[in-house]
Structure formats: structure tokens, C-alpha cells
Design a protein around this motif. Structure first.
Motif, PDB file in Angstrom:
ATOM      1  N   TYR A  23      46.583  64.042 -64.823  1.00  0.00           N
ATOM      2  CA  TYR A  23      45.912  62.770 -64.607  1.00  0.00           C
ATOM      3  C   TYR A  23      46.907  61.794 -63.986  1.00  0.00           C
ATOM      4  N   LEU A  25      47.993  57.749 -63.324  1.00  0.00           N
ATOM      5  CA  LEU A  25      47.863  56.339 -63.712  1.00  0.00           C
ATOM      6  C   LEU A  25      48.703  55.509 -62.754  1.00  0.00           C
ATOM      7  N   THR A 362      45.908  48.456 -63.977  1.00  0.00           N
ATOM      8  CA  THR A 362      46.056  49.892 -63.757  1.00  0.00           C
ATOM      9  C   THR A 362      44.827  50.450 -63.060  1.00  0.00           C
ATOM     10  N   LYS A 363      45.036  51.532 -62.347  1.00  0.00           N
ATOM     11  CA  LYS A 363      43.947  52.300 -61.769  1.00  0.00           C
ATOM     12  C   LYS A 363      44.226  53.755 -62.088  1.00  0.00           C
ATOM     13  N   SER A 364      43.212  54.475 -62.556  1.00  0.00           N
ATOM     14  CA  SER A 364      43.472  55.823 -63.046  1.00  0.00           C
ATOM     15  C   SER A 364      42.469  56.818 -62.498  1.00  0.00           C
ATOM     16  N   SER A 365      42.822  58.082 -62.635  1.00  0.00           N
ATOM     17  CA  SER A 365      41.930  59.159 -62.228  1.00  0.00           C
ATOM     18  C   SER A 365      41.012  59.579 -63.365  1.00  0.00           C
ATOM     19  N   GLU A 368      37.946  54.642 -67.637  1.00  0.00           N
ATOM     20  CA  GLU A 368      38.282  53.689 -68.682  1.00  0.00           C
ATOM     21  C   GLU A 368      36.975  53.196 -69.305  1.00  0.00           C
ATOM     22  N   ALA A 389      49.341  55.908 -73.923  1.00  0.00           N
ATOM     23  CA  ALA A 389      48.478  57.004 -73.495  1.00  0.00           C
ATOM     24  C   ALA A 389      47.903  57.719 -74.701  1.00  0.00           C
ATOM     25  N   LEU A 399      50.504  63.498 -67.393  1.00  0.00           N
ATOM     26  CA  LEU A 399      50.148  62.184 -66.856  1.00  0.00           C
ATOM     27  C   LEU A 399      51.209  61.794 -65.824  1.00  0.00           C
ATOM     28  N   THR A 401      52.670  58.907 -63.956  1.00  0.00           N
ATOM     29  CA  THR A 401      52.709  57.445 -63.991  1.00  0.00           C
ATOM     30  C   THR A 401      53.377  56.951 -62.717  1.00  0.00           C
TER      31      THR A 401
END
Length: 507
Positions: A23, A25, A362-365, A368, A389, A399, A401
Motif C-alpha cells: 500500500y 501513503l 495524506t493521500k493513499s491507495s 479512508e 498505521a 506500506l 511511505t
């Protein structure tokens, strides 16, 4: 047979691929809310009688404790002392306010924040003539509300509470309008509609004596499910808005990314703090929480941060489903009286590391959302970037980062189960050279706090967040406590919500 073996190998490869999911972040240097802190309530329940057992706060509060709480909630009781005699109290009052003093003194001595919440004004101020909420046969189902002719008495009554606590060595940092104004109960309670709260605050909150008690802040009423209509009505009125410093509520029946996030969106526009002031997570009646339930608690903390929360206050600090054991045999093993429970160490991931920090965008795969299997948030505090996390799945994951600054070292604080040996293990991440993209491990069913040290070489910072310098500013010390004025090294929060660390020299 050969085909079966091949199929099994392919299946094993597929499972391995799932277990090794990665993933991403992306952490941006865009500053959001500054986190004031985390705490619990010293009220009733296992803290009785009168909160005189100070062992829970001794274990939980202060930067040198294992848990690091810094906010304590107490009741502003409407009840008279009756025959109770407190010879050690230096300033007398007819109300039973002695109970929280011993614990409050310890919290204040350790640099913490204490605030009071009325479950009800005095019964003589109310429509049903009693502190009780009114949901009982002996009152004919008469709802207990503050009488309009007593609105003018309410804030002077809070002033007497502030005077009493000050005379006994405790400077109270904030007072609330009401506990759960939307919940009709048979214990102490008082009902307000959003319109009634607006009328009370708009017309009478100026009577809260901020000159005599400098620094005291007013907290809005704390609705049961963080109903935003209560806070929005205050914030949309310019007179009431000036009186309220903190928007508050509880999470019963409404997860953080719903009502609370909605309330926080308007509050942040006006530079108001947002506190979650009561909730108990998975409060099992007959057993201690298992590790899956501890991760539910961790996700709630994380989602409160995602919602814009600046302060999180749990319900009882001592209960078998809370932070300190009660010693009640039916909840053994593990419920030893006045010993730290696993939930306290889950809280410490946030209270020890996130207090005083500023959340970063933050932007994540991963999604949220409430009850997400993978969750993360990021913060900046001094020279550190902190990433929280949570992996609630039964598989190990990685992850990646992507940080906004080069970092030169990192530590993982890892919790993977209820046993003491599985809680808050500290591991060096082995960062040998400054870098911005770091792959870290998220073991199955784990909570991780990653603390990265920023490389302060002048060439290491790739961008600077420049914010408009217009509008009012508020100031906090490095532990997240609000200051009356800037002094020394402190955090400056601008009207647009951005923050920076500044140094003010006395002239």
C-alpha cells in the motif's frame, strides 16, 4: 496428479501475493489540525468514592508515564454535599465538588489539562425541580430543562465551580455547557434543543468570568452522537461564536467520519478546536476485550484524527474495558486492580506521539473510511514525522511511505496482541542514508507508530509550506496546551489552520 500439484503451487503463489500486498501513503507538507491531546474521565463508576483513589491518574498521566495522557474530564456536580464533611477543603461550597480534586491536582502538576462538564444544573434551576433528567415515574415523565428565568444564573454557577477549584489548588482549563443535551435520562441530566443552547450561550455566556479566571475556555454542549446541529447553530451566530472555544460531542451510535467530521468542517473554518469528550469502545459486560476489539479502538482514534479532532477523551479511565484494571474477579485473568490494561497501551500510540503534533494531509491507495481494514494518518512534531498505521487484516502487508522531507532515521513502535510482550515494541528501521520513500512492514492485526527524524541539512527540505499571514492566530506549547500569549518556543496556528513552530523572545 501433476495437474493437482501445479494447481496447488499456483494457489500458494496467489496466497503469497495477497500476503505481500503493498500500500502507498503519500504524505504532503500541508498542515491540518494541531492535536491538543488525549485523556479520560474521572467520574463515578470505578473511580468512586469521590475519585480519591489517585492510582489511575498516577499511572496514566504525564509525559514520563507509560501512557502519556494529558486531558482529564470531571463532573460539575449539581448535588448538595448533605452530611458530607470535607475538613481539608479551604473554600466552602454547598455542592459536592470535592471528589475530583485529588486526581485533578496530579494531572495539573504533571502539565495536563482539566475540564468540567455539568450533567445537570442545580435542580432548583430546572423545570422538574431536580437534578435528575426526568425520565422516571415519580416525576410524571416531566422532562428536566433549564428554566428560561434561570438562564442568567447558569454561568455565574459555573464561576463558583471555577472559584472552588482555584481556591483548592486547581486552575480549571475549560467548562462545558452540558453533557448529552439530547438524551433523556433517569440520572443527572438536562435537555436543551440546539435553539435553547444558542439562546443560553448568545445571551448569557459573557457572564463566564474570563477576567477572574484567565485562560478558561467554553466548550459547547456535548451531544450524544455529535449531532452537528448543536455546534453549527452556535458557529453560524457571530455573537455566540465569539463565546465558544471548543466544539464537542460523543460518538454513541455515530462513527467519527459521520457527524463528527461534519461538525469539524465548520468548526475549522472559525479556528475552533474539536474534542470528542466521551465514548467507550466495546465495553463488554462479562469479559476483557480481545485484540480485534483493541484494533477497533485504534481505528476509532485514527478516524477521529481524520475527522479533524483535536482532543480525544475516553470514558472511564478505570474499567475492565478501559485503561486501568478494577480487580473484579469475574473479569480475570488480567483485570488486576490498578494495573495498566492493553487498551491503555493502544492509547499510548497516540497520546505519547501525536499530542502536540499537527496532522499532515495524506493521500493513499487504500480507502479512508469507517472500519477500513488498512488505515493510516501522518503528523509533524518538531523534527519528527509520525505515521500511524493500522492493519486489521489477517495478512502481513507493506506500506510505502512517501514523505515530504528527507529523513535520516526511523523507529517503529509495534503492538500485535493483548499480551504485554506484544505491546509497544520498539524497533529501529535501519535507515542508513537520508531518503523520502521508505517501505515499512505492517504485520497482520497490528498497530504501528513510525517515528521518522527529519534530516535538517539545508538541502534536505524540498519544499516550504507558505500560508497567508492574515487573520487571528492562536498559540500552543510543544505539548499541545493552548497559551494566552506567545512565549518561548511554541506552535503558532494561523486562521487558515496551518501551523508552524516559532520562537518569541520577551522584550
Amino acid at each position: 496428479m501433476r495437474n493437482k500439484i501445479l494447481a496447488l503451487l499456483l494457489l500458494a503463489m496467489a496466497v503469497t501475493t495477497v500476503h505481500a500486498s503493498t500500500y502507498v501513503l503519500l504524505v504532503r507538507d500541508s498542515r491540518l489540525q494541531t492535536i491538543t491531546g488525549f485523556g479520560a474521565a474521572c467520574c463515578d463508576g470505578a473511580m468512586c468514592p469521590f475519585g480519591s483513589d489517585t492510582r489511575p491518574v498516577t499511572l496514566l498521566y504525564g509525559p514520563t508515564s507509560k501512557i502519556g495522557l494529558n486531558i482529564m474530564r470531571m463532573e460539575i456536580s449539581p448535588n448538595f454535599k448533605g452530611d458530607l464533611s470535607f475538613s481539608d477543603v479551604g473554600w466552602d461550597t454547598p455542592y459536592d465538588w470535592h471528589g475530583s480534586l485529588p486526581s485533578a491536582k496530579i494531572v495539573k502538576n504533571r502539565g495536563g489539562i482539566v475540564f468540567g462538564t455539568p450533567w445537570s444544573p442545580p435542580g432548583s434551576y430546572k423545570t422538574n425541580g431536580a437534578a435528575q433528567g426526568g425520565n422516571s415515574d415519580d416525576q410524571g415523565n416531566q422532562r428536566g430543562q433549564l428554566r428560561e428565568d434561570c438562564y442568567e444564573k447558569f454561568f455565574p454557577w459555573l464561576n463558583t465551580f471555577l472559584a472552588y477549584m482555584k481556591a483548592n489548588g486547581v486552575k480549571v482549563d475549560a467548562v462545558s455547557v452540558q453533557n448529552e443535551p439530547d438524551w433523556w435520562v433517569n440520572y443527572s441530566g438536562c435537555l436543551y434543543t440546539p435553539q435553547q443552547q444558542l439562546k443560553l450561550v448568545k445571551n448569557h455566556a459573557s457572564k463566564l468570568d474570563r477576567q477572574k479566571y484567565p485562560g478558561v475556555r467554553l466548550i459547547s454542549a456535548e451531544p450524544l452522537g455529535f449531532d452537528p446541529s448543536y455546534s453549527n447553530m452556535l458557529l453560524n451566530d457571530p455573537v455566540a461564536r465569539e463565546q465558544v472555544d471548543i466544539i464537542a460531542g460523543h460518538l454513541y451510535g455515530h462513527p467519527p467520519l459521520g457527524n463528527m467530521k461534519s461538525a469539524a468542517e465548520l468548526a475549522s473554518q472559525y479556528g475552533k478546536e474539536v474534542w470528542m469528550t466521551e465514548h467507550s469502545v466495546t465495553d463488554n459486560i462479562n469479559r476483557l476485550p480481545n485484540w480485534d476489539e483493541q484494533l477497533v479502538f485504534a481505528r476509532e482514534l485514527n478516524e477521529c484524527m481524520l475527522s479533524g479532532c483535536t482532543g480525544y477523551i475516553y470514558w472511564y479511565m478505570r474499567a475492565h474495558w478501559a485503561f486501568v484494571g478494577t480487580g473484579e474477579e469475574q473479569y480475570n485473568p488480567g483485570n488486576t486492580k490498578n494495573t495498566l490494561l492493553p487498551r491503555a497501551f493502544v492509547m499510548s500510540h497516540f497520546s505519547k506521539h501525536v499530542t502536540g503534533s499537527t496532522r499532515l494531509e495524506t493521500k493513499s491507495s487504500f480507502k479512508e473510511q469507517t472500519d477500513a481494514d488498512i488505515e493510516a494518518t501522518a503528523y509533524i512534531k518538531g523534527d519528527s514525522i509520525i505515521v500511524m498505521a493500522i492493519n486489521s487484516t489477517s495478512s502481513n502487508h507493506q506500506l510505502v511511505t512517501k514523505l515530504p522531507f528527507m529523513v535520516k532515521s526511523g523507529t517503529q513502535i509495534l503492538s500485535t496482541g493483548n499480551e504485554t510482550s506484544n505491546l509497544c515494541q520498539s524497533n529501529d528501521l535501519g535507515i542508513d542514508a537520508p531518503m523520502k520513500d521508505i517501505t515499512v512492514s505492517m504485520p497482520a492485526k497490528s498497530l504501528s507508530t513510525f517515528v521518522f527524524m527529519i534530516d535538517n541539512d539545508p538541502t534536505a527540505i524540498s519544499s516550504v509550506n507558505v500560508a497567508a499571514d492574515d487573520g487571528p492566530k492562536t498559540y500552543y506549547d510543544l505539548s499541545g496546551r493552548r497559551l494566552d500569549r506567545p512565549q518561548g518556543i511554541c506552535i503558532e496556528r494561523r486562521a487558515d489552520g496551518s501551523c508552524t513552530k516559532v520562537y518569541y523572545k520577551e522584550r
